[in-house]
Motif scaffolding. Structure first.
Motif, mmCIF file in Angstrom:
data_model
loop_
_atom_site.group_PDB
_atom_site.id
_atom_site.type_symbol
_atom_site.label_atom_id
_atom_site.label_comp_id
_atom_site.label_asym_id
_atom_site.label_seq_id
_atom_site.Cartn_x
_atom_site.Cartn_y
_atom_site.Cartn_z
ATOM 1 N N GLY A 99 0.802 -1.209 0.000
ATOM 2 C CA GLY A 99 0.000 0.000 0.000
ATOM 3 C C GLY A 99 0.836 1.260 0.000
ATOM 4 N N THR A 100 0.138 2.393 -0.005
ATOM 5 C CA THR A 100 0.809 3.685 0.023
ATOM 6 C C THR A 100 1.645 3.825 1.271
ATOM 7 O OG1 THR A 100 -0.978 4.694 -1.252
ATOM 8 C CG2 THR A 100 0.438 6.182 -0.002
ATOM 9 N N LEU A 101 1.142 3.288 2.382
ATOM 10 C CA LEU A 101 1.874 3.388 3.635
ATOM 11 C C LEU A 101 3.249 2.750 3.508
ATOM 12 C CD1 LEU A 101 1.995 4.121 6.630
ATOM 13 C CD2 LEU A 101 0.964 1.910 7.126
ATOM 14 N N GLY A 102 3.301 1.567 2.924
ATOM 15 C CA GLY A 102 4.582 0.894 2.770
ATOM 16 C C GLY A 102 5.534 1.679 1.887
ATOM 17 N N LYS A 103 4.990 2.252 0.825
ATOM 18 C CA LYS A 103 5.831 3.047 -0.066
ATOM 19 C C LYS A 103 6.365 4.278 0.654
ATOM 20 C CE LYS A 103 3.591 1.565 -4.341
ATOM 21 N NZ LYS A 103 2.763 1.963 -5.491
ATOM 22 N N ARG A 104 5.527 4.923 1.415
ATOM 23 C CA ARG A 104 5.944 6.120 2.132
ATOM 24 C C ARG A 104 7.064 5.795 3.123
ATOM 25 N NH1 ARG A 104 2.654 10.676 2.442
ATOM 26 N NH2 ARG A 104 3.372 11.039 4.557
ATOM 27 N N LEU A 105 6.991 4.622 3.731
ATOM 28 C CA LEU A 105 7.934 4.302 4.781
ATOM 29 C C LEU A 105 9.196 3.611 4.285
ATOM 30 C CD1 LEU A 105 5.438 3.090 7.520
ATOM 31 C CD2 LEU A 105 6.690 5.237 7.468
ATOM 32 N N LEU A 106 9.110 2.911 3.169
ATOM 33 C CA LEU A 106 10.248 2.102 2.727
ATOM 34 C C LEU A 106 11.060 2.728 1.600
ATOM 35 C CD1 LEU A 106 8.887 -1.546 2.777
ATOM 36 C CD2 LEU A 106 10.502 -0.496 4.339
ATOM 37 N N LEU A 107 10.425 3.473 0.706
ATOM 38 C CA LEU A 107 11.159 4.011 -0.430
ATOM 39 C C LEU A 107 12.176 5.051 0.021
ATOM 40 C CD1 LEU A 107 8.532 4.457 -3.288
ATOM 41 C CD2 LEU A 107 10.446 2.873 -3.199
ATOM 42 N N ARG A 108 13.366 4.939 -0.526
ATOM 43 C CA ARG A 108 14.411 5.914 -0.237
ATOM 44 C C ARG A 108 14.698 6.747 -1.478
ATOM 45 N NH1 ARG A 108 16.338 5.045 4.730
ATOM 46 N NH2 ARG A 108 15.888 3.023 5.669
ATOM 47 N N ASP A 148 8.457 12.453 -9.563
ATOM 48 C CA ASP A 148 8.890 11.086 -9.240
ATOM 49 C C ASP A 148 8.192 10.590 -7.980
ATOM 50 O OD1 ASP A 148 10.804 11.194 -11.356
ATOM 51 O OD2 ASP A 148 12.110 12.362 -10.029
ATOM 52 N N LEU A 149 8.042 11.482 -7.008
ATOM 53 C CA LEU A 149 7.372 11.121 -5.756
ATOM 54 C C LEU A 149 5.899 10.874 -5.973
ATOM 55 C CD1 LEU A 149 9.247 13.843 -3.691
ATOM 56 C CD2 LEU A 149 9.597 11.384 -3.487
ATOM 57 N N LEU A 150 5.286 11.643 -6.859
ATOM 58 C CA LEU A 150 3.877 11.452 -7.174
ATOM 59 C C LEU A 150 3.659 10.115 -7.869
ATOM 60 C CD1 LEU A 150 2.989 15.050 -8.405
ATOM 61 C CD2 LEU A 150 1.886 13.882 -6.482
ATOM 62 N N ALA A 161 9.926 10.111 1.930
ATOM 63 C CA ALA A 161 8.974 10.959 2.650
ATOM 64 C C ALA A 161 9.664 12.174 3.250
ATOM 65 C CB ALA A 161 8.277 10.152 3.742
ATOM 66 N N GLU A 162 10.929 12.033 3.669
ATOM 67 C CA GLU A 162 11.682 13.174 4.197
ATOM 68 C C GLU A 162 11.980 14.181 3.089
ATOM 69 O OE1 GLU A 162 14.854 12.274 7.225
ATOM 70 O OE2 GLU A 162 14.541 10.241 6.470
ATOM 71 N N ALA A 163 12.265 13.667 1.893
ATOM 72 C CA ALA A 163 12.510 14.560 0.759
ATOM 73 C C ALA A 163 11.265 15.379 0.427
ATOM 74 C CB ALA A 163 12.957 13.747 -0.462
ATOM 75 N N ALA A 183 20.087 13.289 0.805
ATOM 76 C CA ALA A 183 21.054 12.192 0.797
ATOM 77 C C ALA A 183 20.411 10.970 0.152
ATOM 78 C CB ALA A 183 21.488 11.862 2.227
ATOM 79 N N PRO A 184 21.193 10.123 -0.502
ATOM 80 C CA PRO A 184 20.600 8.969 -1.205
ATOM 81 C C PRO A 184 19.867 7.989 -0.286
ATOM 82 C CG PRO A 184 22.992 8.817 -1.168
ATOM 83 C CD PRO A 184 22.645 10.192 -0.714
ATOM 84 N N ASP A 185 20.324 7.861 0.977
ATOM 85 C CA ASP A 185 19.672 6.915 1.888
ATOM 86 C C ASP A 185 18.533 7.553 2.689
ATOM 87 O OD1 ASP A 185 21.223 8.566 3.441
ATOM 88 O OD2 ASP A 185 22.051 6.964 4.702
ATOM 89 N N MET A 186 18.220 8.794 2.394
ATOM 90 C CA MET A 186 17.113 9.477 3.064
ATOM 91 C C MET A 186 15.784 8.883 2.612
ATOM 92 S SD MET A 186 16.104 13.527 2.741
ATOM 93 C CE MET A 186 17.525 14.121 3.634
#
Length: 325
Positions: free
Chosen positions: A193-202, A318-320, A288-290, A282-285
């Motif tokens: 879900g969106t939640l997983g993407k928000r939390l896992l994608l760097r 890209d985030l959208l 969601a922080e970006a 940073a690449p490992d950020m």
């Protein structure tokens, strides 16, 4: 049944919500050492948490099991009626059972007590009657009783099921905090879900690198920088020194300011009109922080920097597309 056209629906709703709110307040006052004992028993569980309940309590038990499972405590719901017809085989050594029954006398539940004991599964009960059969034969009993149901006839399970649901959340979240369960851990069980993407994608998962990175050397004519921005389509270009370290960015906003100043594009260098430094990621950020950096600074793109050197570019588009926002 004749409908009363003058009936005050909102007054009824306020009464229900007030009574259920009072039930939750009473629940807070009932918290004691039994809650601590239940949490320690669950933390020491080497198997799964098995939650069982009949009727309305069964619906709450299902939700409780789902909450445990999604917050780091493997759990499932066991239907008490089916348990005595073979499903008890789901219970294994090392499991812990949580049984819900407001009366504490539900036959389908009390009929399983001896079997749980024989299997060696610790039994935690949530009831509204501390002296009930289920409460007395449990290893741990949590008092989830309410003074009255929200039902005007004090019959339909309402306040009692709300109290049981809230107590289940309290148990699950106490375990979550005690284990140090992180947002990333949570996302591992919600990857689709969106939640997983928000939390896992760097940022590194979404950025544009290599030939797609807009970049010009410091001292370049402004026209060169504008051509680079146009070719790469990111709305900005990085500006680097002779060691490939980022010294600034030239953005669409900088271009508008340049036009306002009526600068001579043939004479201007990108260094003269760029934003020095600029906002970076940073690449490992986490992606969601970006997003937060972009929103806080009202920008649509970021340079991705590692050891002072730009290695990628990230755009709001890209985030959208990724579902992060």
């Amino acid at each position: 049944m004749i409908h009363d056209a003058t009936f005050d629906f909102r007054a009824s709703a306020r009464r229900t919500l007030t009574l259920e709110q009072q039930a939750l307040n009473e629940l807070i006052d009932k918290l004691d050492v039994s809650f601590d004992h239940a949490c320690r028993t669950l933390l020491e569980c080497r198997g799964r948490i098995i939650v069982t309940g009949m009727g309305k309590s069964g619906h709450i038990a299902r939700k409780m099991a789902a909450t445990f499972a999604s917050t780091g405590s493997p759990a499932f719901y066991l239907h008490p009626g089916e348990a005595s017809h073979g499903d008890l085989g789901m219970v294994t050594e090392g499991d812990v059972v949580i049984a819900l029954s407001n009366s504490g006398e539900t036959q389908e539940i009390t009929g399983l007590i001896a079997l749980f004991k024989r299997l060696g599964a610790p039994l935690i009960s949530l009831t509204g009657r501390p002296h009930s059969t289920l409460a007395r034969y449990s290893d741990v009993h949590i008092d989830a009783g309410v003074s009255r149901e929200a039902c005007p006839h004090d019959l339909a399970p309402t306040s009692s099921t709300t109290a049981a649901l809230a107590m289940g959340d309290a148990l699950a979240l106490a375990l979550l905090e005690a284990r140090g369960f992180s947002p990333e851990d949570f996302a591992l069980s919600h990857p689709g879900g969106t939640l997983g993407k928000r939390l896992l994608l760097r940022v590194s998962d979404l950025m544009h690198g290599g030939e797609r990175l807009p970049c010009v050397p410091a001292g370049s004519p402004l026209r060169v920088a504008l051509l680079e921005m146009t070719r790469k389509g990111m709305g900005f270009t990085c500006v680097v020194d002779e060691h490939q370290r980022l010294v600034g960015v030239y953005t669409d906003g900088d271009l508008r300011r340049t036009l306002d100043q009526r600068g001579d594009f043939d004479l201007l260098k990108v260094d003269d009109v760029m934003t020095r430094g600029g906002k970076t990621a940073a690449p490992d950020m986490l992606a969601a922080e970006a997003v937060r950096i972009m929103e806080d600074n009202m920008i649509t793109a970021l340079a991705v920097v590692e050891a002072g050197c730009p290695i990628g570019a990230l755009h709001m588009h890209d985030l959208l597309r990724s579902g992060v926002i």
